[in-house]
Design a protein around this motif. Structure first.
Motif, mmCIF file in Angstrom:
data_model
loop_
_atom_site.group_PDB
_atom_site.id
_atom_site.type_symbol
_atom_site.label_atom_id
_atom_site.label_comp_id
_atom_site.label_asym_id
_atom_site.label_seq_id
_atom_site.Cartn_x
_atom_site.Cartn_y
_atom_site.Cartn_z
ATOM 1 N N PRO A 295 0.809 -1.228 0.000
ATOM 2 C CA PRO A 295 0.000 0.000 0.000
ATOM 3 C C PRO A 295 0.834 1.266 0.000
ATOM 4 O O PRO A 295 0.438 2.268 -0.604
ATOM 5 C CB PRO A 295 -0.845 -0.113 1.267
ATOM 6 C CG PRO A 295 -0.296 -1.209 2.046
ATOM 7 C CD PRO A 295 0.426 -2.098 1.124
ATOM 8 N N CYS B 164 1.768 1.823 -3.529
ATOM 9 C CA CYS B 164 0.628 2.254 -4.338
ATOM 10 C C CYS B 164 0.370 3.736 -4.150
ATOM 11 O O CYS B 164 0.037 4.441 -5.100
ATOM 12 C CB CYS B 164 -0.620 1.477 -3.963
ATOM 13 S SG CYS B 164 -0.546 -0.217 -4.453
ATOM 14 N N GLY C 262 -1.030 -4.095 -5.513
ATOM 15 C CA GLY C 262 -2.126 -4.498 -4.641
ATOM 16 C C GLY C 262 -2.280 -6.006 -4.567
ATOM 17 O O GLY C 262 -2.756 -6.550 -3.576
ATOM 18 N N ASN D 134 -0.651 -8.214 -1.597
ATOM 19 C CA ASN D 134 -1.291 -8.249 -0.294
ATOM 20 C C ASN D 134 -1.813 -9.640 0.081
ATOM 21 O O ASN D 134 -1.607 -10.125 1.191
ATOM 22 C CB ASN D 134 -2.440 -7.236 -0.344
ATOM 23 C CG ASN D 134 -3.115 -7.089 0.972
ATOM 24 O OD1 ASN D 134 -2.486 -7.235 2.006
ATOM 25 N ND2 ASN D 134 -4.401 -6.834 0.943
ATOM 26 N N GLU E 239 -11.725 -7.087 -1.272
ATOM 27 C CA GLU E 239 -10.275 -7.217 -1.411
ATOM 28 C C GLU E 239 -9.549 -6.750 -0.163
ATOM 29 O O GLU E 239 -8.467 -7.240 0.149
ATOM 30 C CB GLU E 239 -9.788 -6.384 -2.595
ATOM 31 C CG GLU E 239 -10.306 -6.858 -3.920
ATOM 32 C CD GLU E 239 -9.323 -7.755 -4.612
ATOM 33 O OE1 GLU E 239 -8.154 -7.391 -4.683
ATOM 34 O OE2 GLU E 239 -9.738 -8.819 -5.062
ATOM 35 N N THR E 240 -10.125 -5.774 0.551
ATOM 36 C CA THR E 240 -9.469 -5.316 1.765
ATOM 37 C C THR E 240 -9.961 -6.092 2.982
ATOM 38 O O THR E 240 -9.630 -5.745 4.102
ATOM 39 C CB THR E 240 -9.721 -3.822 1.991
ATOM 40 O OG1 THR E 240 -11.118 -3.579 1.885
ATOM 41 C CG2 THR E 240 -9.004 -2.982 0.983
ATOM 42 N N ALA F 166 -1.828 -2.125 7.963
ATOM 43 C CA ALA F 166 -1.881 -2.399 6.528
ATOM 44 C C ALA F 166 -3.318 -2.464 6.056
ATOM 45 O O ALA F 166 -3.627 -2.026 4.941
ATOM 46 C CB ALA F 166 -1.158 -3.699 6.221
ATOM 47 N N GLU F 167 -4.204 -2.990 6.908
ATOM 48 C CA GLU F 167 -5.612 -3.053 6.499
ATOM 49 C C GLU F 167 -6.142 -1.649 6.231
ATOM 50 O O GLU F 167 -6.781 -1.395 5.198
ATOM 51 C CB GLU F 167 -6.429 -3.735 7.594
ATOM 52 C CG GLU F 167 -7.879 -3.923 7.174
ATOM 53 C CD GLU F 167 -8.714 -4.579 8.258
ATOM 54 O OE1 GLU F 167 -8.182 -5.432 8.983
ATOM 55 O OE2 GLU F 167 -9.894 -4.224 8.360
ATOM 56 N N ASN G 146 -4.643 -0.158 3.118
ATOM 57 C CA ASN G 146 -5.290 -0.682 1.922
ATOM 58 C C ASN G 146 -6.630 -0.022 1.686
ATOM 59 O O ASN G 146 -7.011 0.228 0.537
ATOM 60 C CB ASN G 146 -5.487 -2.190 2.049
ATOM 61 C CG ASN G 146 -4.253 -2.932 1.652
ATOM 62 O OD1 ASN G 146 -3.603 -2.559 0.682
ATOM 63 N ND2 ASN G 146 -3.916 -3.970 2.388
#
Lengths: 336, 177
Positions: free
Chosen positions: A92, A95, A121, A124, A213-214, A247-248, A251
């Motif tokens: 992330p 990105c 992405g 992950n 996705e997250t 990280a969550e 994202n």
């Protein structure tokens, strides 16, 4: 001195420092926003002891997590166990380097920025899966298997939606995509119904896929607290767990930024006033946080779905609908 | 960029990093006994390769390398491993004629190494005048549907055969209960 700051490598380095700070601040304060939001929705005050209205809660949490020892339980694959948090945090951050926050506020203006975000992405999933696998814990491994099948299933409609957007915009440069949406909210890709009457549906598909996705509720099968303890992070303690958590949220920030850029006109003003420069960045942040608030709102409003209905939603509804929109866009672009 | 102090050294260092990542990943993939670590090595190797592609002015190819090899191929392999493997290091089974097999492997490896070295050192290298294309969506679409349309169609055919094969295998497993 100002000249030194504008040399390309120095500028990029400064931007990277800024991005790391932005991500960390977001991760810390989005946790607080999440807990406050949850409290509001569940009719309780939420954290309110540390500082004014709980404003220091993230600091307290951070100190607690940093002060804890990172235990590597015996029987785990210790190398992969330690590598997984690194791998989950790096993508992330990368990105965010190509996300344009304003007309000129972008670390690296890549021609293929959209592809850049999607390719990094995709790492992950691998990181979550390795973390779960290295833990050697039944809950973690079940969670890893769920993460993969969920992400593979939702990657397909997401990419189909992105292909539709690519056909509409004709470029993968994120800044250029935003520039095409100038001139008021009726020019945003979300409302370009003369290009494709299904454009709002496309946005909804993108948003649902982004939630999946997250690994956010109602699709948080990966860390279903009531059945899998903490899913892939069951064995992680201290900052190892903290990094997964950060990280969550990072994202979510990336996903919502991408939704803002692709559909909501990025830094463009909705009615044409107060545009450009720092106002642009402000508009971007307003849209970004509105989307993030929606993500939090959805989490505390809808219960978790079952796993097979999650997969059915993707394979039986989202993929056919996104294929139809893709086809329709192609046909309409050819005819009009 | 060139007026930045030590720009050449920094570029060189990043290039060495990409090469080192590729080699290191490949070594991990080849030498580790645990299959899951081997897949991780493969992933590291692919990321290094992507860096090398970036150096060769093909950012599109570099990102595709990551999207497909790391995001899809490695994930699929790990998923397959998870469903089957117990993750114990493989039992040392003494094969008959082990030394002979080893010798054969070394010979084949050396042969490939020398062939590739000979090709890359002795072959004529054409330096392209400029970038093949600017990497825009339009250029890639045109290239795929004109110059490389045969390769594109062949790859799609291979993928179709793979999907059909997977379906056949899955189906037969289901009916034989």
């Amino acid at each position: 001195m100002m000249k030194f700051l504008t040399i390309e490598p120095v500028r990029v380095l400064l931007y990277l420092v800024g991005i790391i700070a932005f991500t960390a601040a977001n991760a810390a304060y989005l946790v607080l926003a999440e807990r406050k939001g949850a409290g509001r929705i569940q009719r309780r005050p939420g954290p309110n002891e540390a500082g004014w209205a709980g404003i220091l809660q993230p600091v307290a949490d951070g100190i607690k997590l940093l002060a804890k020892q990172v235990m590597v339980p015996p029987g785990t694959d210790s190398l992969l166990f330690r590598a997984a948090p690194l791998m989950v945090m790096a993508p992330p951050l990368l990105c965010l380097a190509v996300i344009p926050f304003g007309d000129t506020i972008v670390a690296c203006n890549l021609n293929i920025g959209l592809l850049f975000v999607f390719s990094f992405g995709s790492i992950n999933v691998m990181a979550l899966m390795l973390g779960g696998w290295a833990s050697r814990n039944k809950f973690a491994i079940i969670s890893s298997a769920r993460v993969v099948s969920q992400n593979v299933a939702y990657e397909i409609p997401m990419l189909l939606v992105v292909i539709t957007m690519l056909m509409v915009t004709g470029t993968m440069n994120l800044g250029e995509i935003v520039r095409q949406q100038a001139g008021g909210f009726w020019h945003w890709n979300l409302l370009k119904v003369w290009v494709n009457p299904f454009m709002p549906v496309t946005f909804i598909i993108f948003f649902i896929c982004m939630l999946a996705e997250t690994n956010r509720a109602p699709f948080d099968m990966a860390e279903a607290e009531s059945e899998l303890v903490a899913g892939a992070f069951t064995e992680y303690g201290g900052m190892g767990f903290g990094v997964f958590f950060m990280a969550e949220y990072a994202n979510i920030v990336v996903g919502c930024s991408l939704a803002t850029i692709l559909f909501l006109g990025g830094w463009q003003s909705p009615i044409g006033v107060l545009s450009g420069g720092w106002f642009g960045a402000a508009w971007f942040l307003v849209k970004l946080y509105a989307l993030i608030f929606t993500v939090i709102w959805i989490r505390w409003t809808f219960p978790r779905t079952q796993f097979y209905s999650l997969l059915n939603l993707s394979w039986k509804i989202l993929i056919p609908v996104s294929l139809v929109t893709l086809l329709l866009t192609g046909v309409m672009m050819k005819i009009l | 960029m060139s007026n930045f102090p030590f720009a050449d050294y920094i570029t060189g260092a990043i290039f060495c990093l990409a090469v080192g990542t590729t080699l290191g990943g490949a070594l991990i993939a080849a030498l580790s006994t645990r299959i899951i670590r081997g897949v991780c090595g493969l992933m590291i190797c692919c990321i290094g390769l992507a860096g090398l592609y970036w150096f060769l002015h093909s950012p599109f190819l570099a990102l595709m390398e990551i999207l497909i090899y790391v995001g899809a191929v490695c994930v699929t392999i790990v998923f397959g491993v998870m469903l089957s493997e117990t993750d114990e290091p493989a039992q040392e089974k003494q094969r008959s004629f082990a030394a002979l097999w080893g010798l054969g492997a070394v010979l084949v490896g050396l042969g490939v190494f020398f062939a590739v070295s000979r090709l890359s050192l002795g072959g004529p290298w054409k330096v392209p005048a400029a970038f093949a294309n600017d990497g825009s969506v339009q250029a890639i679409g045109l290239a795929l549907l004109t110059t490389y349309s045969l390769a594109f169609e062949l790859i799609s055919l291979v993928l179709l055969v793979a999907i059909l094969g997977a379906l056949v295998i899955a189906r037969s497993g289901r009916t034989k209960e």
